[in-house]
Design an enzyme around this catalytic site. Structure first.
Site, mmCIF file in Angstrom:
data_model
loop_
_atom_site.group_PDB
_atom_site.id
_atom_site.type_symbol
_atom_site.label_atom_id
_atom_site.label_comp_id
_atom_site.label_asym_id
_atom_site.label_seq_id
_atom_site.Cartn_x
_atom_site.Cartn_y
_atom_site.Cartn_z
ATOM 1 N N GLY A 8 27.398 63.213 65.995
ATOM 2 C CA GLY A 8 27.642 63.675 64.642
ATOM 3 C C GLY A 8 28.813 62.959 64.006
ATOM 4 O O GLY A 8 29.582 62.260 64.666
ATOM 5 N N LYS A 9 28.913 63.134 62.680
ATOM 6 C CA LYS A 9 29.986 62.511 61.912
ATOM 7 C C LYS A 9 30.405 63.480 60.828
ATOM 8 O O LYS A 9 29.578 64.153 60.224
ATOM 9 C CB LYS A 9 29.492 61.202 61.302
ATOM 10 N N GLY A 10 31.703 63.567 60.613
ATOM 11 C CA GLY A 10 32.222 64.426 59.557
ATOM 12 C C GLY A 10 33.366 63.738 58.863
ATOM 13 O O GLY A 10 33.641 62.552 59.102
ATOM 14 N N SER A 11 34.063 64.475 58.006
ATOM 15 C CA SER A 11 35.170 63.885 57.258
ATOM 16 C C SER A 11 36.343 63.546 58.181
ATOM 17 O O SER A 11 37.148 62.686 57.885
ATOM 18 C CB SER A 11 35.621 64.840 56.159
ATOM 19 N N VAL A 15 31.705 62.341 66.657
ATOM 20 C CA VAL A 15 31.577 62.902 67.993
ATOM 21 C C VAL A 15 30.489 62.126 68.726
ATOM 22 O O VAL A 15 29.420 61.851 68.172
ATOM 23 C CB VAL A 15 31.222 64.407 67.954
ATOM 24 N N LYS A 30 35.441 63.255 70.918
ATOM 25 C CA LYS A 30 35.709 63.523 69.512
ATOM 26 C C LYS A 30 36.743 62.509 69.051
ATOM 27 O O LYS A 30 37.846 62.450 69.600
ATOM 28 C CB LYS A 30 36.222 64.953 69.355
ATOM 29 N N ASP A 124 38.837 80.167 62.191
ATOM 30 C CA ASP A 124 37.589 79.641 61.615
ATOM 31 C C ASP A 124 36.395 80.012 62.500
ATOM 32 O O ASP A 124 35.570 79.176 62.842
ATOM 33 C CB ASP A 124 37.670 78.124 61.439
#
Length: 189
Positions: A8-11, A15, A30, A124
């Site tokens: 996966g990829k996020g801001s 990962v 990560k 969270d």
């Protein structure tokens, strides 16, 4: 460690699924861009995630094994959880029976209790931050072993009752009302 695939990829970064060259164990890597790190609260310490996770040892909390840094990124080696988010299970199943729900909630509450006993607030907790580690069949029912993840907004709770967190962090749809008022403690979990 050898990279097997991108998960996966996020801001924050990406990962990856990795394999330890010496032990052949499968882990998650990560990669966090240093430019994406946000200071938390008023103490300006960053990457509480590493500091907190390195000290924790609980069967329902993601484990960090190693971490590295260079000029651009931080690298965290953690448990690899292959079955995805609890959110996807809830979405597909549409509902769980009482026993299935109790089984999941007991694990989540045990993890949260452990955090609070160690003066840590997760801040969270949501379906997307609970991963399904294993599916078990018991008496023709599917039960799920879960792990709490994503400690990027976690922080230590000051033991004095007069000290509160004052920064609004977390996911809006899951946020406790006191977080919106910017005066809260670990009970926001």
């Amino acid at each position: 460690d050898k990279i097997i695939s991108k998960l996966g990829k996020g801001s924050f970064g990406s990962v990856f699924k990795v394999q330890n060259i010496k032990t052949n164990e499968i882990r998650a890597l990560k990669v966090i861009k240093k430019t994406s790190i946000i200071y938390q609260d008023d103490d300006h310490k960053f990457l509480k995630e590493i500091e907190i996770l390195i000290k924790l040892e609980h069967p329902n909390i993601i484990k960090i094994y190693e971490y590295y840094t260079d000029d651009i990124n931080f690298y965290l080696i953690t448990d690899y959880i292959s079955n995805g988010e609890l959110y996807n299970y809830v979405y597909k199943a549409k509902s769980f029976n009482e026993r299935q729900t109790q089984y999941i909630m007991k694990q989540v509450l045990c993890a949260v209790n452990y955090l609070h006993l160690n003066n840590i607030a997760h801040r969270d907790i949501k379906l997307e931050n609970i991963l399904v580690e294993q599916e078990i069949t018991s008496n023709d029912e599917q039960l799920l072993n879960v792990k709490l993840i994503d400690f990027g907004t976690s922080n230590y709770v000051k033991t004095e009752n007069t000290n509160y967190f004052t920064v609004k962090v977390g996911s809006p749809f899951y946020m406790a009302p006191e977080v919106l008022n910017k005066k809260y403690n670990n009970k926001c979990d």
